[in-house]
Design a protein around this motif. Structure first.
Motif, short mmCIF file in Angstrom:
data_model
loop_
_atom_site.label_atom_id
_atom_site.label_comp_id
_atom_site.label_asym_id
_atom_site.label_seq_id
_atom_site.Cartn_x
_atom_site.Cartn_y
_atom_site.Cartn_z
N ILE A 215 3.61 6.76 3.26
CA ILE A 215 2.02 6.44 3.33
C ILE A 215 1.76 7.46 2.33
O ILE A 215 2.19 8.63 2.13
CB ILE A 215 1.45 6.33 4.52
N THR A 216 0.32 7.53 1.98
CA THR A 216 -0.35 8.28 1.21
C THR A 216 -0.72 9.35 1.92
O THR A 216 -0.75 9.55 3.31
CB THR A 216 -1.67 8.01 0.33
N ARG A 217 -0.67 10.73 1.63
CA ARG A 217 -1.05 11.98 1.94
C ARG A 217 -2.65 11.66 2.75
O ARG A 217 -2.74 12.18 3.84
CB ARG A 217 -1.16 13.09 1.22
N ALA A 218 -3.47 11.03 1.96
CA ALA A 218 -4.72 10.84 2.52
C ALA A 218 -4.55 10.03 3.87
O ALA A 218 -5.49 10.54 4.84
CB ALA A 218 -5.60 10.01 1.59
N GLU A 219 -3.68 8.87 3.86
CA GLU A 219 -3.82 8.29 5.10
C GLU A 219 -2.92 9.07 6.14
O GLU A 219 -3.45 8.98 7.44
CB GLU A 219 -2.88 7.03 5.09
N LEU A 220 -2.05 9.84 5.67
CA LEU A 220 -1.39 10.80 6.81
C LEU A 220 -2.32 11.48 7.45
O LEU A 220 -2.21 11.87 8.73
CB LEU A 220 -0.11 11.39 6.14
N HIS A 221 -3.14 12.30 6.61
CA HIS A 221 -3.90 13.44 7.10
C HIS A 221 -5.31 12.75 8.02
O HIS A 221 -5.32 13.69 9.07
CB HIS A 221 -4.63 14.32 5.90
N ARG A 222 -5.77 11.69 7.67
CA ARG A 222 -6.69 11.03 8.31
C ARG A 222 -6.04 10.64 9.84
O ARG A 222 -7.08 10.98 10.65
CB ARG A 222 -7.13 9.69 7.80
N LYS A 223 -5.09 10.09 9.92
CA LYS A 223 -4.42 9.85 10.95
C LYS A 223 -4.15 11.19 11.92
O LYS A 223 -4.56 11.19 13.13
CB LYS A 223 -3.09 9.18 10.97
N GLN A 329 0.20 9.80 -3.79
CA GLN A 329 -1.05 9.81 -3.56
C GLN A 329 -1.35 8.30 -3.89
O GLN A 329 -0.82 7.58 -4.65
CB GLN A 329 -1.86 10.70 -4.65
#
Length: 329
Positions: A215-223, A329
Protein backbone atom coordinates in the motif's frame (compact mmCIF):
# COMPACT_ATOMS: atom_id res chain seq x y z
CA UNK A 1 49.22 -2.49 4.35
CA UNK A 2 49.58 -0.97 7.80
CA UNK A 3 49.66 2.51 6.27
CA UNK A 4 46.45 1.77 4.41
CA UNK A 5 44.75 0.55 7.57
CA UNK A 6 45.86 3.63 9.46
CA UNK A 7 44.52 5.84 6.68
CA UNK A 8 41.19 3.99 6.72
CA UNK A 9 40.93 4.45 10.49
CA UNK A 10 41.76 8.14 10.16
CA UNK A 11 39.08 8.62 7.51
CA UNK A 12 36.55 6.82 9.70
CA UNK A 13 37.21 9.09 12.65
CA UNK A 14 37.07 12.14 10.39
CA UNK A 15 33.40 11.59 9.56
CA UNK A 16 32.32 12.48 13.10
CA UNK A 17 33.80 15.97 12.86
CA UNK A 18 32.87 16.69 9.24
CA UNK A 19 30.91 19.88 8.56
CA UNK A 20 28.96 21.21 5.61
CA UNK A 21 32.03 23.21 4.65
CA UNK A 22 34.49 20.31 4.94
CA UNK A 23 32.26 17.58 3.44
CA UNK A 24 33.41 17.93 -0.17
CA UNK A 25 37.12 17.84 0.70
CA UNK A 26 36.66 14.70 2.81
CA UNK A 27 34.54 13.05 0.10
CA UNK A 28 37.29 13.66 -2.46
CA UNK A 29 39.89 12.17 -0.08
CA UNK A 30 37.73 9.08 0.40
CA UNK A 31 37.24 8.81 -3.37
CA UNK A 32 41.02 8.89 -3.97
CA UNK A 33 41.55 6.28 -1.23
CA UNK A 34 38.89 3.93 -2.59
CA UNK A 35 39.96 4.35 -6.20
CA UNK A 36 43.49 3.30 -5.27
CA UNK A 37 42.54 0.29 -3.11
CA UNK A 38 39.14 -0.97 -4.29
CA UNK A 39 39.61 -3.08 -7.43
CA UNK A 40 35.91 -3.23 -8.29
CA UNK A 41 35.39 0.50 -7.90
CA UNK A 42 38.62 1.34 -9.72
CA UNK A 43 37.62 -0.80 -12.70
CA UNK A 44 34.21 0.87 -12.79
CA UNK A 45 35.73 4.37 -12.67
CA UNK A 46 38.19 3.47 -15.41
CA UNK A 47 35.40 2.10 -17.60
CA UNK A 48 33.76 5.52 -17.30
CA UNK A 49 37.09 7.30 -17.88
CA UNK A 50 36.81 8.91 -14.45
CA UNK A 51 40.21 8.43 -12.77
CA UNK A 52 41.11 10.89 -9.97
CA UNK A 53 42.73 13.34 -12.41
CA UNK A 54 39.29 13.84 -13.99
CA UNK A 55 37.51 14.23 -10.63
CA UNK A 56 37.89 17.76 -9.30
CA UNK A 57 34.54 18.18 -7.54
CA UNK A 58 32.11 15.90 -5.74
CA UNK A 59 29.65 15.72 -8.62
CA UNK A 60 32.42 14.31 -10.83
CA UNK A 61 32.70 11.23 -8.57
CA UNK A 62 31.23 8.05 -10.14
CA UNK A 63 28.50 6.30 -8.15
CA UNK A 64 28.80 2.52 -8.13
CA UNK A 65 25.49 0.73 -8.91
CA UNK A 66 24.52 -1.30 -5.85
CA UNK A 67 24.02 -4.36 -8.07
CA UNK A 68 27.78 -4.85 -7.80
CA UNK A 69 27.27 -5.93 -4.19
CA UNK A 70 25.42 -8.98 -5.54
CA UNK A 71 28.16 -10.21 -7.82
CA UNK A 72 31.44 -8.77 -6.52
CA UNK A 73 33.35 -8.45 -3.26
CA UNK A 74 33.25 -4.66 -2.87
CA UNK A 75 36.13 -4.00 -0.45
CA UNK A 76 38.75 -1.28 -0.09
CA UNK A 77 42.11 -2.75 0.90
CA UNK A 78 42.90 -6.23 2.18
CA UNK A 79 41.69 -7.29 5.61
CA UNK A 80 39.81 -10.02 7.46
CA UNK A 81 36.08 -9.41 7.78
CA UNK A 82 34.34 -9.51 11.16
CA UNK A 83 30.84 -9.62 9.67
CA UNK A 84 29.10 -10.09 6.36
CA UNK A 85 25.70 -8.43 6.08
CA UNK A 86 23.25 -10.02 3.64
CA UNK A 87 20.17 -8.36 2.22
CA UNK A 88 16.82 -10.01 2.78
CA UNK A 89 15.57 -11.98 -0.17
CA UNK A 90 14.12 -15.22 -1.46
CA UNK A 91 15.61 -18.26 -3.12
CA UNK A 92 14.75 -16.61 -6.45
CA UNK A 93 16.82 -13.48 -5.82
CA UNK A 94 20.54 -12.92 -5.51
CA UNK A 95 21.28 -11.31 -2.15
CA UNK A 96 23.61 -8.38 -1.74
CA UNK A 97 26.51 -8.80 0.64
CA UNK A 98 28.36 -6.06 2.48
CA UNK A 99 31.65 -7.18 4.00
CA UNK A 100 32.34 -5.42 7.31
CA UNK A 101 35.85 -4.99 8.70
CA UNK A 102 34.76 -3.71 12.11
CA UNK A 103 31.32 -4.47 13.50
CA UNK A 104 32.00 -2.06 16.37
CA UNK A 105 32.34 0.83 13.92
CA UNK A 106 28.99 0.00 12.31
CA UNK A 107 27.35 -0.03 15.73
CA UNK A 108 29.01 3.24 16.73
CA UNK A 109 27.76 4.92 13.57
CA UNK A 110 24.20 3.59 13.91
CA UNK A 111 24.02 4.42 17.61
CA UNK A 112 25.21 8.00 17.14
CA UNK A 113 22.73 8.62 14.33
CA UNK A 114 19.87 7.23 16.42
CA UNK A 115 20.78 9.18 19.56
CA UNK A 116 21.21 12.40 17.61
CA UNK A 117 17.65 11.94 16.41
CA UNK A 118 15.94 10.53 19.50
CA UNK A 119 18.13 11.26 22.51
CA UNK A 120 20.13 9.07 24.94
CA UNK A 121 19.31 5.39 24.57
CA UNK A 122 19.33 4.73 28.31
CA UNK A 123 16.27 7.00 28.56
CA UNK A 124 14.35 5.08 25.88
CA UNK A 125 12.41 1.82 25.76
CA UNK A 126 12.98 0.21 22.35
CA UNK A 127 10.16 -2.16 21.34
CA UNK A 128 11.16 -4.03 18.18
CA UNK A 129 8.58 -5.93 16.14
CA UNK A 130 10.68 -7.49 13.37
CA UNK A 131 9.50 -11.10 12.93
CA UNK A 132 10.80 -11.48 9.38
CA UNK A 133 14.28 -10.29 10.32
CA UNK A 134 14.93 -12.17 13.56
CA UNK A 135 15.56 -15.37 11.59
CA UNK A 136 18.28 -13.57 9.59
CA UNK A 137 21.37 -13.20 11.80
CA UNK A 138 23.28 -11.55 8.94
CA UNK A 139 20.78 -8.70 8.68
CA UNK A 140 22.31 -5.25 9.21
CA UNK A 141 18.99 -4.09 10.70
CA UNK A 142 19.09 -6.81 13.36
CA UNK A 143 22.72 -5.98 14.14
CA UNK A 144 21.73 -2.35 14.68
CA UNK A 145 18.60 -3.06 16.72
CA UNK A 146 20.43 -5.60 18.89
CA UNK A 147 22.91 -2.88 19.79
CA UNK A 148 20.23 -0.24 20.40
CA UNK A 149 18.33 -2.58 22.71
CA UNK A 150 21.54 -3.42 24.55
CA UNK A 151 22.08 0.27 25.39
CA UNK A 152 18.43 1.13 26.09
CA UNK A 153 16.13 0.69 29.10
CA UNK A 154 16.09 -2.89 30.39
CA UNK A 155 12.46 -3.33 29.33
CA UNK A 156 13.53 -2.98 25.72
CA UNK A 157 13.49 -6.07 23.52
CA UNK A 158 11.93 -7.96 20.64
CA UNK A 159 8.20 -8.61 20.73
CA UNK A 160 5.67 -10.22 18.42
CA UNK A 161 2.66 -8.21 17.34
CA UNK A 162 0.47 -10.57 19.39
CA UNK A 163 2.44 -10.34 22.66
CA UNK A 164 0.22 -9.01 25.50
CA UNK A 165 3.34 -7.65 27.24
CA UNK A 166 3.82 -5.29 24.29
CA UNK A 167 0.30 -3.88 24.70
CA UNK A 168 0.85 -3.50 28.44
CA UNK A 169 4.04 -1.49 27.95
CA UNK A 170 2.54 0.72 25.23
CA UNK A 171 -0.55 1.56 27.26
CA UNK A 172 0.80 1.85 30.78
CA UNK A 173 4.47 2.84 30.97
CA UNK A 174 4.98 6.62 30.97
CA UNK A 175 8.63 6.52 29.79
CA UNK A 176 9.51 7.48 26.22
CA UNK A 177 9.03 4.45 23.98
CA UNK A 178 9.94 3.76 20.38
CA UNK A 179 7.87 1.06 18.71
CA UNK A 180 10.01 0.03 15.74
CA UNK A 181 8.69 -2.52 13.30
CA UNK A 182 8.37 -3.81 9.78
CA UNK A 183 5.23 -2.49 8.13
CA UNK A 184 3.21 -5.72 7.92
CA UNK A 185 3.75 -6.49 11.62
CA UNK A 186 2.75 -2.97 12.68
CA UNK A 187 -0.37 -3.24 10.53
CA UNK A 188 -1.21 -6.61 12.09
CA UNK A 189 -0.88 -5.03 15.53
CA UNK A 190 -2.94 -2.00 14.51
CA UNK A 191 -5.77 -4.11 13.09
CA UNK A 192 -6.05 -6.50 16.03
CA UNK A 193 -5.71 -4.03 18.93
CA UNK A 194 -7.06 -0.55 19.54
CA UNK A 195 -4.16 0.87 21.54
CA UNK A 196 -4.12 4.02 23.61
CA UNK A 197 -0.36 4.40 23.58
CA UNK A 198 1.41 6.71 26.03
CA UNK A 199 4.49 8.72 25.05
CA UNK A 200 5.25 6.48 22.06
CA UNK A 201 7.01 7.09 18.76
CA UNK A 202 5.87 4.59 16.10
CA UNK A 203 8.53 3.90 13.45
CA UNK A 204 8.18 1.73 10.36
CA UNK A 205 11.28 0.24 8.78
CA UNK A 206 9.91 -0.70 5.37
CA UNK A 207 7.63 -2.78 3.19
CA UNK A 208 5.45 -5.83 3.42
CA UNK A 209 8.05 -8.45 2.40
CA UNK A 210 5.36 -10.40 0.55
CA UNK A 211 3.28 -10.87 3.71
CA UNK A 212 0.55 -8.39 2.73
CA UNK A 213 -0.59 -6.30 -0.21
CA UNK A 214 1.68 -3.32 -0.80
CA UNK A 215 0.00 0.00 0.00
CA UNK A 216 1.09 3.61 -0.24
CA UNK A 217 3.04 5.17 2.60
CA UNK A 218 0.19 7.66 3.10
CA UNK A 219 -2.34 4.86 3.61
CA UNK A 220 0.00 2.93 5.92
CA UNK A 221 0.69 5.99 8.05
CA UNK A 222 -3.00 6.91 8.24
CA UNK A 223 -3.91 3.47 9.56
CA UNK A 224 -1.07 3.45 12.08
CA UNK A 225 -1.82 6.97 13.33
CA UNK A 226 -5.47 6.08 13.86
CA UNK A 227 -4.68 2.88 15.74
CA UNK A 228 -1.89 4.17 17.98
CA UNK A 229 -3.38 7.64 18.54
CA UNK A 230 -0.20 9.45 17.46
CA UNK A 231 0.17 12.58 15.34
CA UNK A 232 2.83 11.23 12.99
CA UNK A 233 4.60 8.02 11.98
CA UNK A 234 8.39 7.98 11.82
CA UNK A 235 10.33 6.01 9.20
CA UNK A 236 13.82 4.53 8.88
CA UNK A 237 15.67 4.32 5.58
CA UNK A 238 18.62 1.98 5.38
CA UNK A 239 20.03 -0.78 3.26
CA UNK A 240 22.57 -3.58 3.44
CA UNK A 241 25.06 -1.67 1.30
CA UNK A 242 25.11 1.38 3.62
CA UNK A 243 26.50 1.78 7.11
CA UNK A 244 24.44 4.91 7.81
CA UNK A 245 20.69 5.32 8.23
CA UNK A 246 18.29 8.18 7.51
CA UNK A 247 15.24 8.91 9.65
CA UNK A 248 12.01 10.72 8.87
CA UNK A 249 10.08 12.27 11.73
CA UNK A 250 7.27 13.65 9.56
CA UNK A 251 5.55 12.94 6.27
CA UNK A 252 8.33 10.79 4.85
CA UNK A 253 11.00 13.52 4.71
CA UNK A 254 14.27 11.73 5.48
CA UNK A 255 17.61 13.12 6.52
CA UNK A 256 21.01 11.45 6.79
CA UNK A 257 23.69 12.39 9.33
CA UNK A 258 26.23 15.08 8.42
CA UNK A 259 28.61 12.53 6.85
CA UNK A 260 26.10 11.32 4.23
CA UNK A 261 24.37 13.11 1.37
CA UNK A 262 21.78 12.34 -1.28
CA UNK A 263 21.89 13.42 -4.93
CA UNK A 264 19.13 12.76 -7.46
CA UNK A 265 20.15 11.68 -10.95
CA UNK A 266 18.19 12.01 -14.16
CA UNK A 267 15.94 8.99 -14.70
CA UNK A 268 17.07 8.68 -18.31
CA UNK A 269 20.70 9.81 -17.99
CA UNK A 270 22.40 8.47 -14.83
CA UNK A 271 25.38 10.81 -15.21
CA UNK A 272 23.34 14.00 -14.98
CA UNK A 273 21.60 15.39 -11.91
CA UNK A 274 18.15 16.93 -11.54
CA UNK A 275 17.27 20.01 -9.56
CA UNK A 276 15.77 20.07 -6.08
CA UNK A 277 12.09 19.17 -6.14
CA UNK A 278 12.30 17.07 -9.32
CA UNK A 279 11.99 13.29 -9.28
CA UNK A 280 15.14 11.27 -9.97
CA UNK A 281 17.15 8.21 -9.04
CA UNK A 282 18.75 8.35 -5.60
CA UNK A 283 22.54 8.44 -5.34
CA UNK A 284 24.08 8.37 -1.88
CA UNK A 285 27.46 9.38 -0.51
CA UNK A 286 27.97 7.56 2.79
CA UNK A 287 31.42 8.46 4.07
CA UNK A 288 31.08 5.80 6.78
CA UNK A 289 31.52 3.19 4.02
CA UNK A 290 35.30 3.65 4.07
CA UNK A 291 36.00 -0.11 3.91
CA UNK A 292 33.68 -0.78 0.97
CA UNK A 293 32.41 2.01 -1.32
CA UNK A 294 31.06 5.38 -0.21
CA UNK A 295 29.49 6.36 -3.55
CA UNK A 296 26.40 4.33 -4.40
CA UNK A 297 23.79 4.48 -7.13
CA UNK A 298 20.61 2.96 -5.69
CA UNK A 299 17.48 1.66 -7.42
CA UNK A 300 15.27 3.97 -5.36
CA UNK A 301 13.43 6.95 -6.85
CA UNK A 302 12.96 10.16 -4.92
CA UNK A 303 13.46 13.89 -4.82
CA UNK A 304 15.37 16.41 -2.77
CA UNK A 305 13.63 18.90 -0.50
CA UNK A 306 15.15 21.79 1.43
CA UNK A 307 17.93 21.63 4.05
CA UNK A 308 19.18 18.18 3.03
CA UNK A 309 15.85 16.37 3.42
CA UNK A 310 14.71 13.92 0.74
CA UNK A 311 11.69 11.79 -0.11
CA UNK A 312 11.65 8.19 -1.30
CA UNK A 313 8.89 7.69 -3.84
CA UNK A 314 9.41 4.12 -5.05
CA UNK A 315 11.77 1.92 -7.03
CA UNK A 316 12.83 1.48 -10.64
CA UNK A 317 10.91 -1.15 -12.62
CA UNK A 318 12.37 -4.68 -12.52
CA UNK A 319 14.42 -3.97 -9.39
CA UNK A 320 14.34 -6.47 -6.56
CA UNK A 321 11.99 -5.94 -3.66
CA UNK A 322 14.25 -4.92 -0.77
CA UNK A 323 13.66 -5.63 2.88
CA UNK A 324 13.93 -2.03 4.00
CA UNK A 325 12.43 -0.26 1.01
CA UNK A 326 9.40 1.93 1.43
CA UNK A 327 6.11 1.62 -0.34
CA UNK A 328 5.54 3.42 -3.64
CA UNK A 329 3.68 6.70 -3.21
Amino acid sequence: MLDHMLMADHLKESIFSVTEESFDALALRVFQFQYNLNKVYQAYCNALNRPPKHVTQVKDIPFLPIEFFKTQMVVTGEWTAEKVFLSSGTTQTTRSQHVIREAAFYKKVARQIFENQYGPLDKLIILAVLPSYQTQPQSSLIEMVDDLIGHADKRSGYYTEHDPRLIEILENLPQQKILLGVSFALLNLAETHQITSINTIVMETGGMKGRRREITRAELHRKLKDSFAVDSIHSEYGMTELLSQAYAAREGFFKFPKWAKVFTRDLNDPFNYVQKGRTGGINIIDLANVDSCSFLETKDIGKMASEGYFEVLGRFDNSDVRGCNLMIQ
